[in-house]
Design a protein around this motif. Structure first.
Motif, PDB file in Angstrom:
ATOM      1  N   GLU A 134       0.808  -1.213   0.000  1.00  0.00           N
ATOM      2  CA  GLU A 134       0.000   0.000   0.000  1.00  0.00           C
ATOM      3  C   GLU A 134       0.842   1.264   0.000  1.00  0.00           C
ATOM      4  O   GLU A 134       0.317   2.356  -0.212  1.00  0.00           O
ATOM      5  CB  GLU A 134      -0.915   0.018   1.219  1.00  0.00           C
ATOM      6  CG  GLU A 134      -0.164   0.059   2.550  1.00  0.00           C
ATOM      7  CD  GLU A 134      -1.079   0.283   3.737  1.00  0.00           C
ATOM      8  OE1 GLU A 134      -2.248   0.651   3.528  1.00  0.00           O
ATOM      9  OE2 GLU A 134      -0.607   0.099   4.869  1.00  0.00           O
ATOM     10  N   SER A 135       2.151   1.170   0.255  1.00  0.00           N
ATOM     11  CA  SER A 135       2.986   2.374   0.307  1.00  0.00           C
ATOM     12  C   SER A 135       3.170   2.933  -1.093  1.00  0.00           C
ATOM     13  O   SER A 135       2.943   2.253  -2.101  1.00  0.00           O
ATOM     14  CB  SER A 135       4.343   2.053   0.917  1.00  0.00           C
ATOM     15  OG  SER A 135       5.139   1.292   0.012  1.00  0.00           O
ATOM     16  N   ARG A 136       3.611   4.177  -1.175  1.00  0.00           N
ATOM     17  CA  ARG A 136       3.802   4.800  -2.484  1.00  0.00           C
ATOM     18  C   ARG A 136       4.874   4.071  -3.281  1.00  0.00           C
ATOM     19  O   ARG A 136       4.759   3.894  -4.496  1.00  0.00           O
ATOM     20  CB  ARG A 136       4.202   6.274  -2.320  1.00  0.00           C
ATOM     21  CG  ARG A 136       3.128   7.180  -1.787  1.00  0.00           C
ATOM     22  CD  ARG A 136       1.747   6.949  -2.329  1.00  0.00           C
ATOM     23  NE  ARG A 136       1.646   6.770  -3.768  1.00  0.00           N
ATOM     24  CZ  ARG A 136       0.562   6.367  -4.403  1.00  0.00           C
ATOM     25  NH1 ARG A 136      -0.520   6.082  -3.729  1.00  0.00           N
ATOM     26  NH2 ARG A 136       0.542   6.246  -5.699  1.00  0.00           N
ATOM     27  N   ALA A 137       5.948   3.634  -2.609  1.00  0.00           N
ATOM     28  CA  ALA A 137       7.009   2.920  -3.322  1.00  0.00           C
ATOM     29  C   ALA A 137       6.472   1.611  -3.903  1.00  0.00           C
ATOM     30  O   ALA A 137       6.770   1.252  -5.051  1.00  0.00           O
ATOM     31  CB  ALA A 137       8.181   2.652  -2.380  1.00  0.00           C
ATOM     32  N   GLN A 138       5.666   0.897  -3.128  1.00  0.00           N
ATOM     33  CA  GLN A 138       5.096  -0.357  -3.615  1.00  0.00           C
ATOM     34  C   GLN A 138       4.091  -0.099  -4.735  1.00  0.00           C
ATOM     35  O   GLN A 138       4.070  -0.808  -5.749  1.00  0.00           O
ATOM     36  CB  GLN A 138       4.415  -1.102  -2.460  1.00  0.00           C
ATOM     37  CG  GLN A 138       5.370  -1.658  -1.417  1.00  0.00           C
ATOM     38  CD  GLN A 138       5.971  -2.988  -1.831  1.00  0.00           C
ATOM     39  OE1 GLN A 138       5.800  -3.436  -2.964  1.00  0.00           O
ATOM     40  NE2 GLN A 138       6.689  -3.621  -0.923  1.00  0.00           N
ATOM     41  N   MET A 139       3.239   0.909  -4.563  1.00  0.00           N
ATOM     42  CA  MET A 139       2.256   1.219  -5.605  1.00  0.00           C
ATOM     43  C   MET A 139       2.935   1.626  -6.913  1.00  0.00           C
ATOM     44  O   MET A 139       2.423   1.351  -8.008  1.00  0.00           O
ATOM     45  CB  MET A 139       1.327   2.339  -5.135  1.00  0.00           C
ATOM     46  CG  MET A 139       0.280   1.899  -4.121  1.00  0.00           C
ATOM     47  SD  MET A 139      -0.846   3.268  -3.745  1.00  0.00           S
ATOM     48  CE  MET A 139      -2.056   2.442  -2.708  1.00  0.00           C
ATOM     49  N   SER A 140       4.076   2.290  -6.805  1.00  0.00           N
ATOM     50  CA  SER A 140       4.808   2.680  -8.015  1.00  0.00           C
ATOM     51  C   SER A 140       5.432   1.472  -8.698  1.00  0.00           C
ATOM     52  O   SER A 140       5.593   1.451  -9.927  1.00  0.00           O
ATOM     53  CB  SER A 140       5.904   3.692  -7.661  1.00  0.00           C
ATOM     54  OG  SER A 140       5.352   4.872  -7.135  1.00  0.00           O
ATOM     55  N   MET A 141       5.781   0.463  -7.913  1.00  0.00           N
ATOM     56  CA  MET A 141       6.423  -0.726  -8.472  1.00  0.00           C
ATOM     57  C   MET A 141       5.416  -1.661  -9.143  1.00  0.00           C
ATOM     58  O   MET A 141       5.737  -2.328 -10.136  1.00  0.00           O
ATOM     59  CB  MET A 141       7.158  -1.472  -7.352  1.00  0.00           C
ATOM     60  CG  MET A 141       7.902  -2.715  -7.789  1.00  0.00           C
ATOM     61  SD  MET A 141       9.269  -2.339  -8.906  1.00  0.00           S
ATOM     62  CE  MET A 141      10.350  -1.470  -7.777  1.00  0.00           C
ATOM     63  N   LEU A 142       4.181  -1.714  -8.637  1.00  0.00           N
ATOM     64  CA  LEU A 142       3.223  -2.715  -9.107  1.00  0.00           C
ATOM     65  C   LEU A 142       2.951  -2.658 -10.615  1.00  0.00           C
ATOM     66  O   LEU A 142       2.969  -3.699 -11.281  1.00  0.00           O
ATOM     67  CB  LEU A 142       1.913  -2.588  -8.316  1.00  0.00           C
ATOM     68  CG  LEU A 142       2.001  -3.013  -6.841  1.00  0.00           C
ATOM     69  CD1 LEU A 142       0.721  -2.634  -6.104  1.00  0.00           C
ATOM     70  CD2 LEU A 142       2.246  -4.515  -6.732  1.00  0.00           C
ATOM     71  N   PRO A 143       2.679  -1.477 -11.209  1.00  0.00           N
ATOM     72  CA  PRO A 143       2.423  -1.463 -12.656  1.00  0.00           C
ATOM     73  C   PRO A 143       3.663  -1.813 -13.477  1.00  0.00           C
ATOM     74  O   PRO A 143       3.539  -2.144 -14.658  1.00  0.00           O
ATOM     75  CB  PRO A 143       1.986  -0.008 -12.917  1.00  0.00           C
ATOM     76  CG  PRO A 143       1.557   0.515 -11.591  1.00  0.00           C
ATOM     77  CD  PRO A 143       2.444  -0.151 -10.605  1.00  0.00           C
ATOM     78  N   ARG A 144       4.841  -1.736 -12.883  1.00  0.00           N
ATOM     79  CA  ARG A 144       6.061  -2.085 -13.604  1.00  0.00           C
ATOM     80  C   ARG A 144       6.368  -3.576 -13.486  1.00  0.00           C
ATOM     81  O   ARG A 144       6.734  -4.224 -14.455  1.00  0.00           O
ATOM     82  CB  ARG A 144       7.242  -1.272 -13.057  1.00  0.00           C
ATOM     83  CG  ARG A 144       7.083   0.228 -13.257  1.00  0.00           C
ATOM     84  CD  ARG A 144       8.102   0.999 -12.450  1.00  0.00           C
ATOM     85  NE  ARG A 144       7.935   2.444 -12.619  1.00  0.00           N
ATOM     86  CZ  ARG A 144       8.450   3.351 -11.810  1.00  0.00           C
ATOM     87  NH1 ARG A 144       9.152   2.988 -10.759  1.00  0.00           N
ATOM     88  NH2 ARG A 144       8.259   4.636 -12.037  1.00  0.00           N
ATOM     89  N   LEU A 145       6.212  -4.097 -12.286  1.00  0.00           N
ATOM     90  CA  LEU A 145       6.499  -5.518 -12.083  1.00  0.00           C
ATOM     91  C   LEU A 145       5.351  -6.395 -12.570  1.00  0.00           C
ATOM     92  O   LEU A 145       5.564  -7.510 -13.023  1.00  0.00           O
ATOM     93  CB  LEU A 145       6.785  -5.766 -10.597  1.00  0.00           C
ATOM     94  CG  LEU A 145       7.442  -7.093 -10.229  1.00  0.00           C
ATOM     95  CD1 LEU A 145       8.368  -6.912  -9.032  1.00  0.00           C
ATOM     96  CD2 LEU A 145       6.416  -8.162  -9.903  1.00  0.00           C
ATOM     97  N   LYS A 146       4.113  -5.883 -12.464  1.00  0.00           N
ATOM     98  CA  LYS A 146       2.907  -6.578 -12.930  1.00  0.00           C
ATOM     99  C   LYS A 146       2.820  -8.012 -12.384  1.00  0.00           C
ATOM    100  O   LYS A 146       2.934  -8.991 -13.132  1.00  0.00           O
ATOM    101  CB  LYS A 146       2.841  -6.592 -14.457  1.00  0.00           C
ATOM    102  CG  LYS A 146       2.710  -5.218 -15.083  1.00  0.00           C
ATOM    103  CD  LYS A 146       2.477  -5.311 -16.569  1.00  0.00           C
ATOM    104  CE  LYS A 146       2.383  -3.929 -17.197  1.00  0.00           C
ATOM    105  NZ  LYS A 146       1.299  -3.104 -16.649  1.00  0.00           N
ATOM    106  N   PRO A 147       2.589  -8.165 -11.090  1.00  0.00           N
ATOM    107  CA  PRO A 147       2.478  -9.515 -10.523  1.00  0.00           C
ATOM    108  C   PRO A 147       1.299 -10.281 -11.125  1.00  0.00           C
ATOM    109  O   PRO A 147       0.193  -9.759 -11.206  1.00  0.00           O
ATOM    110  CB  PRO A 147       2.236  -9.248  -9.026  1.00  0.00           C
ATOM    111  CG  PRO A 147       2.676  -7.841  -8.797  1.00  0.00           C
ATOM    112  CD  PRO A 147       2.406  -7.118 -10.074  1.00  0.00           C
TER     113      PRO A 147
END
Length: 685
Positions: free
Chosen positions: A164-177
């Motif tokens: 839920e953190s900003r760093a994690q939210m920024s990573m999600l669309p790039r890593l696309k789990p």
């Protein structure tokens, strides 16, 4: 030391949490004190002398010490504030030094939240069953659900565990789990260890097909193939030390311990030359060996074991599953588990409403202590356009009723008694006073929270009725009071109260509940912000990459990664949030505003990549005084101050004005009143 309270507050507000860096000229200037003054100089010198001292003796309630013989014959034991609890005086390093076994049991707020969520699901959605027809539990949730991963890839993860953190939210669309192990990697990769070890970007490039994973030897491929040649877990670092560096298993375990304590002891560097020499001796190049150790060294800044990341990933998936299909259940469960996570109840409630959940006010006749679910029809059209993909996915059928726990100053025990005595319902403020057992000041808190709407009373009318009550509680004074069913003729003429403006309602809501269902504070300033050229946060996706924009909002979260040069700010306006990146130089320049302001405007360049949008801040202005427009006693016209019409509270680019400097003295007091009820924002480091 003789410093006034306002000077102490100004100085402390410039410090980011638990700091070990010395106070200097920047902090003194930001706090508004002159270092040439002998008293100010003495304060700073003494503060620096005690910097790093233990602040308090804390308890690790999840640490269990296991010994063969009686514990009190081996280690010193001390009493705590709770009579039934005792505490071992030694810390984990002391115990490790004498080879005593300690086991940590990790306590997580999300476990409480999920327990509540499963109970709510069982009670309100009887058709939600596993393949055996039993109510869902953590072990039987449908695995690898595509719609859950679709939501995760959109970074629609506010409130869920870990991501839920900003760093994690920024990573999600790039890593696309897209599967469970992707979540394991997501949990582990956004950590100081992988970041410091320069592992994040190589992994992303390889995952996106921009470069190939390379292994100097097949033995490394066996260790690193799951993570595309990049060591992300402590177990991988230990295996590399054994296979490529020539370490024995016991020595590799010492390396693991050094990784865990590096930040405090700096001992991991002792293994550097030995590992590099060992890898060179096994045919690896010196450059590769040095890069490999640098990555391992990064784990000293908090790297994850793979098993730990997998356990966390399970909770990530479970919380996302609830948020995907039952946002009403998820919101109720997390509200009833507060405090926890990055976001405050106001943002959790707003996110649920954005997903179409009907949120209902606290009410004396319908609420209990916890937030509850009530039968209602779900309207998919209430889902905001940016969450349109969730239409047809969400299975919610209930509305969420806020509980008395949201009202500041009430106790669970007293309100449970209040609910038991409610019977078929309270009929008036006086009826509440006579039957509930609450004191007048507790009834007043209910009125301040606007909780008498089911009785046809708004906040002002309810407060007026409370003022008419006599004494702290309805103790027996006259026999007539024991017969509330008797209706006496009212001889006092009816009082017509002026209607409370919506802005004043919002102020009272935030003061009492920390949130408002009536309106967002920034909504009252939208027209003014539009005139000032401020882009609504919801409009940022349509702005071209690289364009200079201004955004504004309430400060929700300030996040500063351990040794990073950037500070992340999350701003909320009346429609959405904006994510701000502040480089260290800009942070030093605008530190008092960033750390102290409740409502700010940020001007900078927009960056957009993989649907992740940030504003790189160039200028930050404190607009907190604008919030006085919400107060009933302030009209929009009274906010006129010296300076440019749309930039009344900012200074020049070189020297931002002190907060409230341009406001007339009478408005400064009102500004403080409005500021005091707005969220302070949460700081994370």
């Amino acid at each position: 030391m003789g410093l006034s309270e306002d000077v102490r507050s100004a100085l402390s507000s410039t410090i980011w949490g638990w700091s070990t860096s010395e106070l200097g000229e920047k902090e003194a200037h930001a706090g508004g004190i002159n270092r040439a003054d002998p008293l100010a100089r003495l304060v700073i010198e003494r503060s620096n002398e005690i910097m790093g001292f233990p602040r308090h003796l804390s308890q690790h309630v999840g640490g269990f010490v296991i010994t063969r013989d009686r514990l009190d014959e081996i280690v010193p034991i001390v009493k705590t504030a709770m009579d039934e609890r005792k505490m071992v005086e030694w810390d984990k390093d002391d115990l490790d030094a004498v080879k005593i076994l300690k086991v940590d049991v990790l306590a997580l707020g999300m476990l409480t939240c999920l327990q509540r969520a499963f109970a709510l699901l069982k009670d309100h959605y009887p058709n939600a069953r596993d393949k055996y027809g039993q109510p869902y539990v953590l072990a039987t949730l449908p695995p690898e659900d595509k719609q859950v991963y679709d939501m995760i890839c959109r970074a629609d993860t506010l409130g869920v565990f870990q991501i839920e953190s900003r760093a994690q939210m920024s990573m999600l669309p790039r890593l696309k789990p897209r599967d469970f192990y992707d979540l394991v990697i997501e949990v582990a990769i956004v950590r100081p260890g992988p970041i410091q070890g320069d592992m994040v970007h190589p992994y992303l490039r390889r995952r996106q097909g921009k470069e190939k994973a390379e292994y100097q030897k097949p033995e490394l491929e066996a260790i690193l193939s799951k993570t595309l040649g990049v060591p992300l877990f402590q177990e991988q670092a230990m295996k590399i030390a054994i296979v490529a560096g020539g370490f024995k298993p016991g020595e590799a375990d010492e390396l693991r311990r050094a990784m865990a304590t590096f930040k405090r002891t700096g001992t991991i560097g002792n293994y550097r030359q030995r590992m590099i020499d060992g890898m060179i001796g096994k045919g690896y190049t010196k450059d590769f060996a040095e890069r490999c150790f640098k990555q391992i060294e990064g784990f000293g800044e908090y790297g994850f074991p793979e098993s730990h990341a997998a356990s966390f990933a399970l909770l990530v998936y479970a919380s996302c599953w609830f948020k995907t299909f039952y946002p009403d259940v998820f919101c109720a469960a997390i509200l009833n588990s507060q405090p926890m996570g990055f976001y405050q109840p106001a943002q959790l409630v707003r996110d649920a409403r954005d997903h179409g959940v009907d949120i209902r006010d606290v009410d004396v006749n319908f609420s209990v202590w916890d937030s509850t679910l009530e039968k209602a029809s779900f309207d998919p059209d209430r889902i905001l356009p940016r969450h349109a993909e969730m239409r047809g996915v969400i299975e919610t059928n209930d509305a969420l009723r806020l509980g008395f726990r949201q009202i500041k100053g009430l106790s669970e025990e007293r309100m449970e008694a209040f609910v038991k005595r409610r019977g078929s319902g309270y009929e008036s403020v006086r009826d509440v006073w006579l039957r509930s057992g609450l004191d007048v000041d507790e009834i007043e808190k209910l009125a301040q929270a606007d909780a008498f709407r089911s009785l046809g009373l708004d906040r002002r009318e309810a407060l007026w009725a409370v003022r008419a009550l006599d004494g702290r509680s309805a103790a027996e004074k006259l026999p007539l009071f024991d017969q509330p069913a008797i209706r006496l003729r009212e001889l006092e003429p009816e009082t017509k109260l002026p209607k409370m403006p919506l802005g004043e309602h919002v102020i009272h809501d935030y003061r009492s509940l920390g949130l408002s269902l009536k309106a967002h504070p920034v909504a009252f300033l939208r027209e003014r912000l539009d005139r000032a050229g401020v882009t609504p946060n919801a409009g940022l996706p349509s702005v071209r990459d690289g364009r200079r924009v201004s955004v504004a909002g309430l400060v929700l979260v300030r996040q500063r990664p351990g040794k990073g040069n950037a500070i992340f700010l999350t701003l909320e306006d009346d429609k959405a949030v904006a994510n701000i990146i502040i480089w260290q130089r800009t942070f030093d320049r605008y530190r008092p505003v960033i750390m102290g302001a409740r409502f700010v405007r940020v001007t900078g360049k927009l960056q957009s990549e993989s649907d992740v949008i940030h504003i790189v801040a160039e200028k930050i202005e404190d607009l907190t005084p604008w919030l006085t427009v919400l107060l009933e006693k302030v009209s929009q016209a009274s906010l006129t101050v010296a300076g440019p019409a749309e930039h009344p509270f900012s200074g020049t680019d070189r020297d931002p004005a002190p907060r409230n400097a341009a406001i007339r003295p009478d408005l400064a007091t009102l500004s403080e009143e409005a500021e005091s009820v707005m969220p302070k924002g949460r700081n994370f480091q």
